[in-house]
Design a protein around this motif. Structure first.
Motif, short mmCIF file in Angstrom:
data_model
loop_
_atom_site.label_atom_id
_atom_site.label_comp_id
_atom_site.label_asym_id
_atom_site.label_seq_id
_atom_site.Cartn_x
_atom_site.Cartn_y
_atom_site.Cartn_z
N THR A 53 0.84 -1.19 0.00
CA THR A 53 0.00 0.00 0.00
C THR A 53 0.88 1.24 0.00
O THR A 53 2.00 1.24 0.49
N GLY A 54 0.36 2.30 -0.58
CA GLY A 54 1.12 3.55 -0.60
C GLY A 54 0.31 4.62 -1.29
O GLY A 54 -0.73 4.34 -1.86
N PRO A 55 0.73 5.85 -1.26
CA PRO A 55 1.90 6.38 -0.57
C PRO A 55 1.63 6.72 0.90
O PRO A 55 2.50 7.24 1.58
N VAL A 56 0.44 6.44 1.40
CA VAL A 56 0.05 6.63 2.80
C VAL A 56 0.16 8.12 3.19
O VAL A 56 0.71 8.48 4.23
N SER A 57 -0.37 8.96 2.34
CA SER A 57 -0.34 10.41 2.56
C SER A 57 -1.21 10.80 3.74
O SER A 57 -2.23 10.17 4.02
N TRP A 58 -0.84 11.89 4.41
CA TRP A 58 -1.54 12.31 5.63
C TRP A 58 -2.92 12.91 5.35
O TRP A 58 -3.82 12.80 6.16
N GLY A 59 -3.10 13.64 4.24
CA GLY A 59 -4.38 14.29 4.04
C GLY A 59 -4.38 15.25 2.85
O GLY A 59 -3.54 15.17 1.96
N TRP A 60 -5.34 16.16 2.88
CA TRP A 60 -5.70 17.01 1.75
C TRP A 60 -4.50 17.63 1.03
O TRP A 60 -4.36 17.49 -0.17
N THR A 61 -3.63 18.34 1.73
CA THR A 61 -2.51 18.98 1.03
C THR A 61 -1.55 17.95 0.47
O THR A 61 -0.94 18.17 -0.58
N GLY A 62 -1.43 16.80 1.13
CA GLY A 62 -0.56 15.74 0.63
C GLY A 62 -1.07 15.09 -0.64
O GLY A 62 -0.30 14.51 -1.39
N TYR A 63 -2.36 15.18 -0.90
CA TYR A 63 -2.90 14.62 -2.14
C TYR A 63 -2.49 15.48 -3.34
O TYR A 63 -2.43 15.01 -4.46
N TYR A 64 -2.25 16.75 -3.07
CA TYR A 64 -2.03 17.73 -4.15
C TYR A 64 -0.60 18.24 -4.27
O TYR A 64 -0.21 18.73 -5.32
N ALA A 81 7.23 21.66 -11.21
CA ALA A 81 8.35 20.93 -11.82
C ALA A 81 7.93 19.53 -12.27
O ALA A 81 8.70 18.85 -12.96
N HIS A 82 6.74 19.12 -11.90
CA HIS A 82 6.21 17.80 -12.25
C HIS A 82 4.90 17.94 -13.00
O HIS A 82 3.88 17.36 -12.64
N GLU A 83 4.94 18.78 -14.04
CA GLU A 83 3.82 19.00 -14.96
C GLU A 83 2.61 19.61 -14.29
O GLU A 83 1.51 19.52 -14.81
N ASP A 84 2.80 20.20 -13.12
CA ASP A 84 1.73 20.82 -12.34
C ASP A 84 0.60 19.84 -12.03
O ASP A 84 -0.55 20.23 -11.89
N LEU A 85 0.95 18.57 -11.93
CA LEU A 85 -0.03 17.54 -11.59
C LEU A 85 -0.13 17.43 -10.08
O LEU A 85 0.89 17.48 -9.37
N PRO A 86 -1.33 17.23 -9.55
CA PRO A 86 -1.45 16.91 -8.13
C PRO A 86 -0.60 15.68 -7.82
O PRO A 86 -0.43 14.79 -8.66
N PHE A 87 -0.10 15.60 -6.59
CA PHE A 87 0.83 14.53 -6.25
C PHE A 87 0.27 13.13 -6.47
O PHE A 87 0.93 12.28 -7.08
N ILE A 88 -0.92 12.84 -5.98
CA ILE A 88 -1.43 11.47 -6.06
C ILE A 88 -1.56 10.99 -7.52
O ILE A 88 -1.06 9.91 -7.85
N PRO A 89 -2.18 11.76 -8.42
CA PRO A 89 -2.23 11.27 -9.81
C PRO A 89 -0.84 11.11 -10.43
O PRO A 89 -0.59 10.16 -11.17
N TRP A 90 0.06 12.04 -10.11
CA TRP A 90 1.43 11.92 -10.62
C TRP A 90 2.08 10.66 -10.09
O TRP A 90 2.69 9.89 -10.85
N PHE A 91 1.96 10.41 -8.79
CA PHE A 91 2.54 9.23 -8.15
C PHE A 91 1.99 7.95 -8.79
O PHE A 91 2.76 7.04 -9.14
#
Length: 168
Positions: A53-64, A81-91
């Motif tokens: 399981t992953g990335p086990v983000s803490w919450g709202w700001t961590g998703y983005y 620097a990562h195509e302006d993609l929110p973190f979770i979809p990029w990950f």
């Protein structure tokens, strides 16, 4: 064998706050991905039946965003620097790309945390208004029309949002 699920740690997006003795620096998109890939691959090499399981983000700001964007949400240099993609979809995309290239799956279950952010929900208050807010805040998980009653101030619709990101 014997352990069904392995979480690739807990809330690495706030380690620089919660685990400064182990990881004092803020991690970025690339750090979060490489740490996940290293440990997930290691677990799978020892236990191929493991569910990761992953990335086990803490919450709202961590998703983005990554922790490197903290305190500069509007500029969000790491996200940009990562195509302006929110973190979770990029990950999810990057893990999928690496898994396809290696022919081995590392991520089996998207694992995220959700903490209601409404005023008083964490202070242990038991008054009727706070209790009612806690109950209402569960609507953020599924209700596309529920405007979150916190600093987020928009529909979270967490489960549909994550399903959409996974599907894409």
């Amino acid at each position: 064998g014997g352990v069904q699920f392995y979480a690739m740690d807990n809330e690495p997006d706030i380690w620089d706050v919660t685990h400064t003795d182990i990881h004092p620096a803020r991690m970025g998109y690339d750090d979060l991905l490489s740490t996940f890939m290293e440990y997930a691959s290691s677990v799978k090499s020892v236990d191929p039946t493991a569910m990761i399981t992953g990335p086990v983000s803490w919450g709202w700001t961590g998703y983005y965003h990554s922790p490197r964007d903290r305190d500069q949400w509007e500029k969000r240099p790491d996200r940009r620097a990562h195509e302006d993609l929110p973190f979770i979809p990029w990950f999810l995309r990057e893990v999928g790309r690496r898994d396809r290239a290696s022919g081995k799956r590392t991520l089996d279950v998207l694992d995220i945390h959700f903490y209601p952010q409404g005023a008083g929900t964490f202070e242990g208050k038991t008054d009727p208004a706070t209790s009612a807010l806690r109950i209402r805040s569960t609507r953020a998980l599924w209700d596309k029309d529920y405007i979150d009653e916190s600093w987020i101030g928009e529909p979270i619709k967490l489960v549909p949002r994550m399903k959409d990101w996974i599907e894409r």
